[in-house]
Write a protein that holds these residues in place. Structure first.
Motif, PDB file in Angstrom:
ATOM      1  N   GLY A 140      -0.371  11.610 -11.462  1.00  0.00           N
ATOM      2  CA  GLY A 140      -1.511  11.402 -10.589  1.00  0.00           C
ATOM      3  C   GLY A 140      -1.062  11.231  -9.154  1.00  0.00           C
ATOM      4  N   PHE A 141      -1.981  10.824  -8.317  1.00  0.00           N
ATOM      5  CA  PHE A 141      -1.715  10.575  -6.908  1.00  0.00           C
ATOM      6  C   PHE A 141      -1.309   9.116  -6.770  1.00  0.00           C
ATOM      7  CE2 PHE A 141      -3.115   9.362  -2.623  1.00  0.00           C
ATOM      8  CZ  PHE A 141      -2.428  10.306  -1.878  1.00  0.00           C
ATOM      9  N   ILE A 142      -0.166   8.858  -6.137  1.00  0.00           N
ATOM     10  CA  ILE A 142       0.383   7.505  -6.039  1.00  0.00           C
ATOM     11  C   ILE A 142       0.261   7.003  -4.610  1.00  0.00           C
ATOM     12  CG2 ILE A 142       2.478   6.105  -6.239  1.00  0.00           C
ATOM     13  CD1 ILE A 142       3.378   8.043  -8.454  1.00  0.00           C
ATOM     14  N   GLY A 143      -0.238   5.771  -4.483  1.00  0.00           N
ATOM     15  CA  GLY A 143      -0.346   5.155  -3.169  1.00  0.00           C
ATOM     16  C   GLY A 143      -0.947   3.770  -3.271  1.00  0.00           C
ATOM     17  N   TYR A 144      -1.212   3.175  -2.124  1.00  0.00           N
ATOM     18  CA  TYR A 144      -1.803   1.843  -2.053  1.00  0.00           C
ATOM     19  C   TYR A 144      -3.311   1.962  -1.827  1.00  0.00           C
ATOM     20  CZ  TYR A 144       2.747  -0.421  -1.710  1.00  0.00           C
ATOM     21  OH  TYR A 144       4.019  -0.882  -1.980  1.00  0.00           O
ATOM     22  N   VAL A 145      -4.072   1.095  -2.472  1.00  0.00           N
ATOM     23  CA  VAL A 145      -5.506   1.004  -2.231  1.00  0.00           C
ATOM     24  C   VAL A 145      -5.670   0.247  -0.922  1.00  0.00           C
ATOM     25  CG1 VAL A 145      -7.720   0.111  -3.054  1.00  0.00           C
ATOM     26  CG2 VAL A 145      -6.030   0.973  -4.700  1.00  0.00           C
ATOM     27  N   VAL A 146      -6.259   0.911   0.090  1.00  0.00           N
ATOM     28  CA  VAL A 146      -6.393   0.279   1.400  1.00  0.00           C
ATOM     29  C   VAL A 146      -7.843  -0.028   1.768  1.00  0.00           C
ATOM     30  CG1 VAL A 146      -4.221   1.204   2.272  1.00  0.00           C
ATOM     31  CG2 VAL A 146      -6.345   2.469   2.656  1.00  0.00           C
ATOM     32  N   LYS A 147      -8.787   0.565   1.051  1.00  0.00           N
ATOM     33  CA  LYS A 147     -10.208   0.286   1.289  1.00  0.00           C
ATOM     34  C   LYS A 147     -10.970   0.451  -0.019  1.00  0.00           C
ATOM     35  CE  LYS A 147     -11.030   1.484   6.105  1.00  0.00           C
ATOM     36  NZ  LYS A 147     -11.854   2.239   7.036  1.00  0.00           N
ATOM     37  N   ILE A 148     -12.058  -0.308  -0.136  1.00  0.00           N
ATOM     38  CA  ILE A 148     -12.974  -0.169  -1.262  1.00  0.00           C
ATOM     39  C   ILE A 148     -14.375  -0.114  -0.694  1.00  0.00           C
ATOM     40  CG2 ILE A 148     -13.915  -1.271  -3.332  1.00  0.00           C
ATOM     41  CD1 ILE A 148     -11.163  -2.468  -3.845  1.00  0.00           C
ATOM     42  N   ASP A 149     -15.165   0.842  -1.197  1.00  0.00           N
ATOM     43  CA  ASP A 149     -16.548   0.999  -0.768  1.00  0.00           C
ATOM     44  C   ASP A 149     -17.385   1.258  -2.018  1.00  0.00           C
ATOM     45  OD1 ASP A 149     -18.916   1.435   0.569  1.00  0.00           O
ATOM     46  OD2 ASP A 149     -18.366   3.422   1.313  1.00  0.00           O
ATOM     47  N   GLY A 150     -17.970   0.198  -2.567  1.00  0.00           N
ATOM     48  CA  GLY A 150     -18.727   0.334  -3.810  1.00  0.00           C
ATOM     49  C   GLY A 150     -17.782   0.663  -4.954  1.00  0.00           C
ATOM     50  N   ASP A 151     -18.005   1.815  -5.608  1.00  0.00           N
ATOM     51  CA  ASP A 151     -17.121   2.229  -6.705  1.00  0.00           C
ATOM     52  C   ASP A 151     -16.047   3.209  -6.228  1.00  0.00           C
ATOM     53  OD1 ASP A 151     -18.538   4.610  -6.385  1.00  0.00           O
ATOM     54  OD2 ASP A 151     -18.821   4.925  -8.528  1.00  0.00           O
ATOM     55  N   ARG A 152     -15.901   3.328  -4.905  1.00  0.00           N
ATOM     56  CA  ARG A 152     -14.900   4.236  -4.337  1.00  0.00           C
ATOM     57  C   ARG A 152     -13.697   3.445  -3.850  1.00  0.00           C
ATOM     58  NH1 ARG A 152     -16.604   8.558  -0.396  1.00  0.00           N
ATOM     59  NH2 ARG A 152     -15.957   6.990   1.075  1.00  0.00           N
ATOM     60  N   ILE A 153     -12.500   4.011  -4.061  1.00  0.00           N
ATOM     61  CA  ILE A 153     -11.275   3.420  -3.522  1.00  0.00           C
ATOM     62  C   ILE A 153     -10.578   4.465  -2.661  1.00  0.00           C
ATOM     63  CG2 ILE A 153     -10.936   1.736  -5.357  1.00  0.00           C
ATOM     64  CD1 ILE A 153      -8.849   3.626  -6.612  1.00  0.00           C
ATOM     65  N   LEU A 154     -10.006   4.010  -1.552  1.00  0.00           N
ATOM     66  CA  LEU A 154      -9.212   4.891  -0.696  1.00  0.00           C
ATOM     67  C   LEU A 154      -7.750   4.600  -0.988  1.00  0.00           C
ATOM     68  CD1 LEU A 154      -8.885   6.988   1.536  1.00  0.00           C
ATOM     69  CD2 LEU A 154      -9.068   5.126   3.208  1.00  0.00           C
ATOM     70  N   VAL A 155      -7.057   5.609  -1.504  1.00  0.00           N
ATOM     71  CA  VAL A 155      -5.643   5.489  -1.848  1.00  0.00           C
ATOM     72  C   VAL A 155      -4.850   6.315  -0.846  1.00  0.00           C
ATOM     73  CG1 VAL A 155      -3.904   5.814  -3.653  1.00  0.00           C
ATOM     74  CG2 VAL A 155      -6.268   5.226  -4.280  1.00  0.00           C
ATOM     75  N   VAL A 156      -3.841   5.678  -0.227  1.00  0.00           N
ATOM     76  CA  VAL A 156      -3.034   6.341   0.797  1.00  0.00           C
ATOM     77  C   VAL A 156      -1.574   6.314   0.372  1.00  0.00           C
ATOM     78  CG1 VAL A 156      -2.361   6.365   3.225  1.00  0.00           C
ATOM     79  CG2 VAL A 156      -4.656   5.599   2.575  1.00  0.00           C
ATOM     80  N   SER A 157      -0.946   7.477   0.387  1.00  0.00           N
ATOM     81  CA  SER A 157       0.474   7.591   0.056  1.00  0.00           C
ATOM     82  C   SER A 157       1.317   7.071   1.218  1.00  0.00           C
ATOM     83  CB  SER A 157       0.831   9.048  -0.222  1.00  0.00           C
ATOM     84  OG  SER A 157       2.239   9.196  -0.356  1.00  0.00           O
ATOM     85  N   PRO A 158       2.400   6.355   0.934  1.00  0.00           N
ATOM     86  CA  PRO A 158       3.275   5.883   2.008  1.00  0.00           C
ATOM     87  C   PRO A 158       4.251   6.959   2.497  1.00  0.00           C
ATOM     88  CG  PRO A 158       4.064   5.060  -0.084  1.00  0.00           C
ATOM     89  CD  PRO A 158       2.779   5.807  -0.365  1.00  0.00           C
ATOM     90  N   ASP A 159       4.174   8.141   1.917  1.00  0.00           N
ATOM     91  CA  ASP A 159       5.132   9.207   2.217  1.00  0.00           C
ATOM     92  C   ASP A 159       4.605  10.138   3.298  1.00  0.00           C
ATOM     93  OD1 ASP A 159       6.789   8.203   0.176  1.00  0.00           O
ATOM     94  OD2 ASP A 159       5.597   9.291  -1.297  1.00  0.00           O
ATOM     95  N   VAL A 160       5.312  10.197   4.413  1.00  0.00           N
ATOM     96  CA  VAL A 160       4.911  11.021   5.550  1.00  0.00           C
ATOM     97  C   VAL A 160       5.247  12.489   5.306  1.00  0.00           C
ATOM     98  CG1 VAL A 160       7.088  10.736   6.822  1.00  0.00           C
ATOM     99  CG2 VAL A 160       4.957  11.169   8.070  1.00  0.00           C
ATOM    100  N   LYS A 161       4.389  13.343   5.846  1.00  0.00           N
ATOM    101  CA  LYS A 161       4.640  14.783   5.848  1.00  0.00           C
ATOM    102  C   LYS A 161       4.604  15.240   7.305  1.00  0.00           C
ATOM    103  CE  LYS A 161       2.583  15.718   1.360  1.00  0.00           C
ATOM    104  NZ  LYS A 161       3.828  15.513   0.712  1.00  0.00           N
ATOM    105  N   ASP A 162       5.447  16.202   7.636  1.00  0.00           N
ATOM    106  CA  ASP A 162       5.523  16.718   8.993  1.00  0.00           C
ATOM    107  C   ASP A 162       5.053  18.168   8.986  1.00  0.00           C
ATOM    108  OD1 ASP A 162       6.111  17.610  11.535  1.00  0.00           O
ATOM    109  OD2 ASP A 162       8.199  16.951  11.508  1.00  0.00           O
TER     110      ASP A 162
END
Length: 186
Positions: free
Chosen positions: A45-67
Motif C-alpha cells: 500500500g501507500f506508506i506515510g504519516y496521517v497528517v490531517k483527518i476530515d470526517g472519514d477521510r485521512i491525508l497520508v503523506v510520504s516522508p520520501d522526497v521526489k525531485d
C-alpha cells in the motif's frame, strides 16, 4: 464537410478518453532505510504519516522526497493521498500503510482514493516513555499553525531517553527546510 465532422468527433473522443481516473503504482516509499515501491495493489500500500483527518477521510503523506525539477516539475515533491472511508480508530500522527480500493487513485495533488484497508505501521511506545510515537507526532503537528490548504510532511521521529524528549522533524511550508519540534515525554 462530412470528413471534418468525423475528424472533429474523433479528436473529442480521444481527448475525453485521456481524462479520468488513473491507477498509481509508481509511488516510492522508504521504510527503515530501504527503498521499496509502494503501490496500491494487494501486495503493498501507500506508506506515510496521517497528517490531517476530515470526517472519514485521512491525508497520508510520504516522508520520501521526489525531485521532478529535471522535467520542469517541483524539486521537493512529497506524495500525498486523501483516503475516503477510513476507519475511525486512525489518528493524526500514526504511520500507516493504506491500500486504495481497486488500486484506483484520482489524479490530483494530493491524490484521492477510497481506503480498502488501513494498517498501522508504527504506534510504538518505547520502554520507559509515557507517549506513543503517534501521540508525539500528533502533539508536534498540533503545535504548528498551518494554512488549511497546506499540510505537514513528517520526515523523522526520534526519542532521546536521557532527556525524555521526542523530536519530530517536520518540513516547513515550502518543503525546503526541516523544523525540529520537541515534545516532552514527562
Amino acid at each position: 464537410m462530412r470528413l471534418k465532422i468525423i475528424f472533429l468527433i474523433s479528436v473529442v473522443v480521444l481527448l475525453l478518453s485521456a481524462c479520468g481516473v488513473k491507477q498509481d503504482n509508481s509511488t516510492k516509499s522508504t521504510v527503515e532505510g530501504t527503498s521499496t515501491t509502494a503501490s496500491t495493489t494487494q501486495d503493498k500500500g501507500f506508506i506515510g504519516y496521517v497528517v490531517k483527518i476530515d470526517g472519514d477521510r485521512i491525508l497520508v503523506v510520504s516522508p520520501d522526497v521526489k525531485d521532478y525539477s529535471s522535467t520542469g516539475g517541483p524539486k521537493n515533491y512529497y506524495p500525498a493521498i486523501w483516503f475516503d472511508e477510513s476507519p475511525s480508530n486512525i489518528n493524526v500522527g500514526m504511520k500507516v500503510e493504506v491500500w486504495a480500493e481497486g488500486g484506483k487513485l484520482e489524479e490530483s495533488y494530493p491524490a484521492q482514493g477510497k481506503a480498502e484497508r488501513v494498517s498501522v505501521i508504527s504506534d510504538s511506545q518505547s520502554e520507559g516513555t509515557k507517549l506513543f510515537e503517534a501521540e508525539a507526532v500528533n502533539q508536534a503537528i498540533s503545535s504548528l499553525e498551518i494554512k488549511k490548504s497546506h499540510f505537514n510532511v513528517v520526515k523523522e521521529v526520534k526519542y532521546d531517553p536521557t532527556a525524555s524528549v521526542w523530536t519530530v522533524y517536520v518540513l516547513n511550508d515550502n518543503h525546503d527546510g526541516v523544523i525540529p519540534i520537541q515534545v516532552s515525554d514527562k
